[in-house]
Each structure stands twice: as C-alpha cells, then as structure tokens.
Design a protein around this motif. Sequence first.
Motif, PDB file in Angstrom:
ATOM      1  N   SER A 193       0.856  -1.187   0.000  1.00  0.00           N
ATOM      2  CA  SER A 193       0.000   0.000   0.000  1.00  0.00           C
ATOM      3  C   SER A 193       0.892   1.237   0.000  1.00  0.00           C
ATOM      4  N   GLY A 194       0.306   2.395   0.021  1.00  0.00           N
ATOM      5  CA  GLY A 194       1.090   3.631   0.123  1.00  0.00           C
ATOM      6  C   GLY A 194       1.965   3.610   1.370  1.00  0.00           C
ATOM      7  N   GLU A 195       1.362   3.225   2.483  1.00  0.00           N
ATOM      8  CA  GLU A 195       2.123   3.127   3.736  1.00  0.00           C
ATOM      9  C   GLU A 195       3.287   2.137   3.599  1.00  0.00           C
ATOM     10  N   GLY A 196       2.973   1.003   3.000  1.00  0.00           N
ATOM     11  CA  GLY A 196       4.002  -0.014   2.810  1.00  0.00           C
ATOM     12  C   GLY A 196       5.134   0.493   1.947  1.00  0.00           C
ATOM     13  N   LYS A 197       4.769   1.271   0.925  1.00  0.00           N
ATOM     14  CA  LYS A 197       5.795   1.814   0.033  1.00  0.00           C
ATOM     15  C   LYS A 197       6.633   2.887   0.728  1.00  0.00           C
ATOM     16  N   SER A 198       6.039   3.534   1.707  1.00  0.00           N
ATOM     17  CA  SER A 198       6.788   4.582   2.415  1.00  0.00           C
ATOM     18  C   SER A 198       7.951   3.996   3.213  1.00  0.00           C
ATOM     19  N   LEU A 199       7.960   2.688   3.342  1.00  0.00           N
ATOM     20  CA  LEU A 199       9.079   2.029   4.028  1.00  0.00           C
ATOM     21  C   LEU A 199      10.156   1.565   3.052  1.00  0.00           C
ATOM     22  N   ALA A 200       9.985   1.888   1.791  1.00  0.00           N
ATOM     23  CA  ALA A 200      10.907   1.415   0.754  1.00  0.00           C
ATOM     24  C   ALA A 200      12.388   1.650   1.076  1.00  0.00           C
ATOM     25  N   PRO A 201      12.751   2.849   1.566  1.00  0.00           N
ATOM     26  CA  PRO A 201      14.175   3.052   1.875  1.00  0.00           C
ATOM     27  C   PRO A 201      14.699   2.016   2.858  1.00  0.00           C
ATOM     28  N   LEU A 202      13.820   1.596   3.728  1.00  0.00           N
ATOM     29  CA  LEU A 202      14.219   0.587   4.701  1.00  0.00           C
ATOM     30  C   LEU A 202      14.507  -0.755   4.019  1.00  0.00           C
ATOM     31  N   TYR A 203      13.626  -1.189   3.135  1.00  0.00           N
ATOM     32  CA  TYR A 203      13.857  -2.462   2.435  1.00  0.00           C
ATOM     33  C   TYR A 203      15.189  -2.410   1.698  1.00  0.00           C
ATOM     34  N   GLU A 204      15.407  -1.299   1.016  1.00  0.00           N
ATOM     35  CA  GLU A 204      16.632  -1.145   0.239  1.00  0.00           C
ATOM     36  C   GLU A 204      17.857  -1.175   1.148  1.00  0.00           C
ATOM     37  N   PHE A 205      17.781  -0.392   2.211  1.00  0.00           N
ATOM     38  CA  PHE A 205      18.945  -0.278   3.078  1.00  0.00           C
ATOM     39  C   PHE A 205      19.274  -1.601   3.758  1.00  0.00           C
ATOM     40  N   VAL A 206      18.262  -2.222   4.299  1.00  0.00           N
ATOM     41  CA  VAL A 206      18.475  -3.476   5.017  1.00  0.00           C
ATOM     42  C   VAL A 206      19.042  -4.540   4.080  1.00  0.00           C
ATOM     43  N   SER A 207      18.542  -4.556   2.867  1.00  0.00           N
ATOM     44  CA  SER A 207      19.041  -5.515   1.889  1.00  0.00           C
ATOM     45  C   SER A 207      20.495  -5.215   1.521  1.00  0.00           C
ATOM     46  N   GLU A 208      20.761  -3.950   1.254  1.00  0.00           N
ATOM     47  CA  GLU A 208      22.123  -3.590   0.861  1.00  0.00           C
ATOM     48  C   GLU A 208      23.124  -3.828   1.986  1.00  0.00           C
ATOM     49  N   TRP A 209      22.690  -3.565   3.199  1.00  0.00           N
ATOM     50  CA  TRP A 209      23.578  -3.798   4.330  1.00  0.00           C
ATOM     51  C   TRP A 209      23.915  -5.287   4.426  1.00  0.00           C
ATOM     52  N   GLY A 210      22.902  -6.126   4.216  1.00  0.00           N
ATOM     53  CA  GLY A 210      23.112  -7.568   4.226  1.00  0.00           C
ATOM     54  C   GLY A 210      24.072  -7.999   3.126  1.00  0.00           C
ATOM     55  N   VAL A 211      23.899  -7.435   1.955  1.00  0.00           N
ATOM     56  CA  VAL A 211      24.772  -7.769   0.837  1.00  0.00           C
ATOM     57  C   VAL A 211      26.212  -7.373   1.154  1.00  0.00           C
ATOM     58  N   ARG A 212      26.367  -6.170   1.682  1.00  0.00           N
ATOM     59  CA  ARG A 212      27.710  -5.713   2.031  1.00  0.00           C
ATOM     60  C   ARG A 212      28.350  -6.623   3.070  1.00  0.00           C
ATOM     61  N   TYR A 213      27.545  -6.993   4.045  1.00  0.00           N
ATOM     62  CA  TYR A 213      28.061  -7.880   5.089  1.00  0.00           C
ATOM     63  C   TYR A 213      28.539  -9.201   4.486  1.00  0.00           C
ATOM     64  N   LEU A 214      27.715  -9.752   3.615  1.00  0.00           N
ATOM     65  CA  LEU A 214      28.066 -11.035   2.998  1.00  0.00           C
ATOM     66  C   LEU A 214      29.324 -10.907   2.146  1.00  0.00           C
ATOM     67  N   LYS A 215      29.396  -9.843   1.394  1.00  0.00           N
ATOM     68  CA  LYS A 215      30.583  -9.640   0.555  1.00  0.00           C
ATOM     69  C   LYS A 215      31.838  -9.568   1.412  1.00  0.00           C
ATOM     70  N   LYS A 216      31.721  -8.798   2.493  1.00  0.00           N
ATOM     71  CA  LYS A 216      32.865  -8.639   3.381  1.00  0.00           C
ATOM     72  C   LYS A 216      33.340  -9.984   3.926  1.00  0.00           C
TER      73      LYS A 216
END
Lengths: 121, 121
Positions: B85-108
């Motif tokens: 929903s709109g509310e759900g989409k307003s959390l988009a930066p969080l999905y992106e950040f959490v995912s990217e942080w995980g990717v960075r961690y794994l790469k490291k």
Amino acid sequence: MITLHDKKYTCPVDVTLGFIGGKWKLLILSHLHWQEQSSYTRLKENLPGVSEKMLSQQLKELERDLLITKQVVSRKPYRVMYSLSGEGKSLAPLYEFVSEWGVRYLKKHGIDYIQDQHLYK
Amino acid sequence: MITLHDKKYTCPVDVTLGFIGGKWKLLILSHLHWQEQSSYTRLKENLPGVSEKMLSQQLKELERDLLITKQVVSRKPYRVMYSLSGEGKSLAPLYEFVSEWGVRYLKKHGIDYIQDQHLYK
DNA sequence: ACGGTTCCCTACTTTTTGGTAAGTTGTTGC
DNA sequence: GCAACAACTTACCAAAAAGTAGGGAACCGT
C-alpha cells in the motif's frame, strides 16, 4: 539459501535481521546512536521496561557481533561505557529512518511524541 | 511512554518495530517491494521455510496495519494479489537499506549472495 | 469423477523469548 | 563497618512466537 555461522538465511534482508532482530537490539543501538555512549545503568534507565537479564544478554550479543564496543573506563571502581562500533554506526541511516517513520506515524495519528517521551533527541 | 492501540511503546523506534517486527514481516514486505505484486502461492514459494500458518497470519496483520493491500483478482477461480500500500511503500528506503547492508556484510565475509539466492533482485 | 491447484483455517505442540527475583563482586561514602 | 551503587550473573518460570499436521472449499483440466 545462505549459510553463515551455522545459521540459514534466505536472503540479505534475513541476514541483516539476524543482527538487529529481537525486541531490544534496535532500541539499544539507536539509543547509542543518539547518545554516543552510555553506561550500563544509563542504558537501563533509558530503556523503560528492559530487565537486567535482557539488557546484558543483548549487549553481549551486540558486542559479539561487533556492532557495539564496550570499554572499561576504570577498574578500581569498575565502570564501563558502551558505544557504537564502526559496524554499528554503518546502520545509522536505519536508526534515523525507523525513528522518523515512527514519528510520522504518530503525528498522523495525532500523537505528539515529544511530550510523552523522554529519551530520543 | 506512548500508548497506541492499547499497546505501550517507549519511543518512535519501538512504534515502527510494532509494525515490522517478527520473523517474516520485513521479508514479506521486501518481497513485495521487489516484485510489485504477488499471489499467495508465489509468496509462499519465494519465502523459503515459511509455513502457511505464518504466511496467512502475517499477511492478515500487515493488511490490518494497512501496509499491504489484498485484491481479489477473480472470484470464480478465487485468485488474489498482494501488493504494498502507500504506507508499505513509504518504508521502501528501509527495504533497500536493510538488503544492501546484508549484501555488504556477505561480501565482506566472502559470500557471493547472487549465486546462492533465488529471489531478491 | 478424480487429481491437482489456490487460498486459506484450526488445533496442537514445540521452541524461543522474555520476565522475576535473587545473588555476586568490588567499590565509594559516611 | 555498613548501606548504597555499578555492573553484572544465574536459576527458574511464563508468555509469546513459530512450527506441524491436518482439513476444507472451490475450481480446473482431463
């Protein structure tokens, strides 16, 4: 499926959740984000409702996962300071975003958090 | 202390956690973030290890909290689509950040998640 | 008419998480 | 010498979250 430290994760999101999941971790981390550093007792006072068991348990895990640093400030009277490590600080955008989202939600529902709360900036 | 829907929260961070806490919610939400929309079965297939009980329970709560939308696509053969929903989409930066942080961690740690995983972009 | 599929629900059990309360060590302050 | 405080730990118990296993309605293809 990703295997890391003998645990299974389904995706990167899941990996991150492995570090910050749980009832108190994000609360502790964001407290340290706003406060820079904090003693055990200060942490306890600023996280209403946390038990000492939970606090020391979670602190230990966060330290093990290298998200926070514990420095012994003095030994004669044993005093300690907790603060975010580099890794912990790398999650800063998350603390900010999650907090701001909460504030926006509260505002939208007519609750002014500044009057009610007592810790975060 | 903040009271909202009969529950107590200590700060805005805690409020946000009330919506996205739990083992599966952020996983469901970020799946819908990358996929735009998904059927019940597709969701199930893409969240390895989730039980149908957990899936429908969490979907119900997310819908109740207005973070996702369920639309009945057809009635004769009952088909459904879940999306943010709109509310759900307003959390988009969080999905992106959490995912990217995980990717960075794994790469490291020398783990290339692209080879192992099967869902997130 | 029968198996397969979608979209669930429910009862039950197990596991995990969290809470309570007490104890410990070593201090400082009086 | 004794209460008070910081920084914990531990044993035990309760509650919450999650897993297991099954059922069930409605449809579709053959």
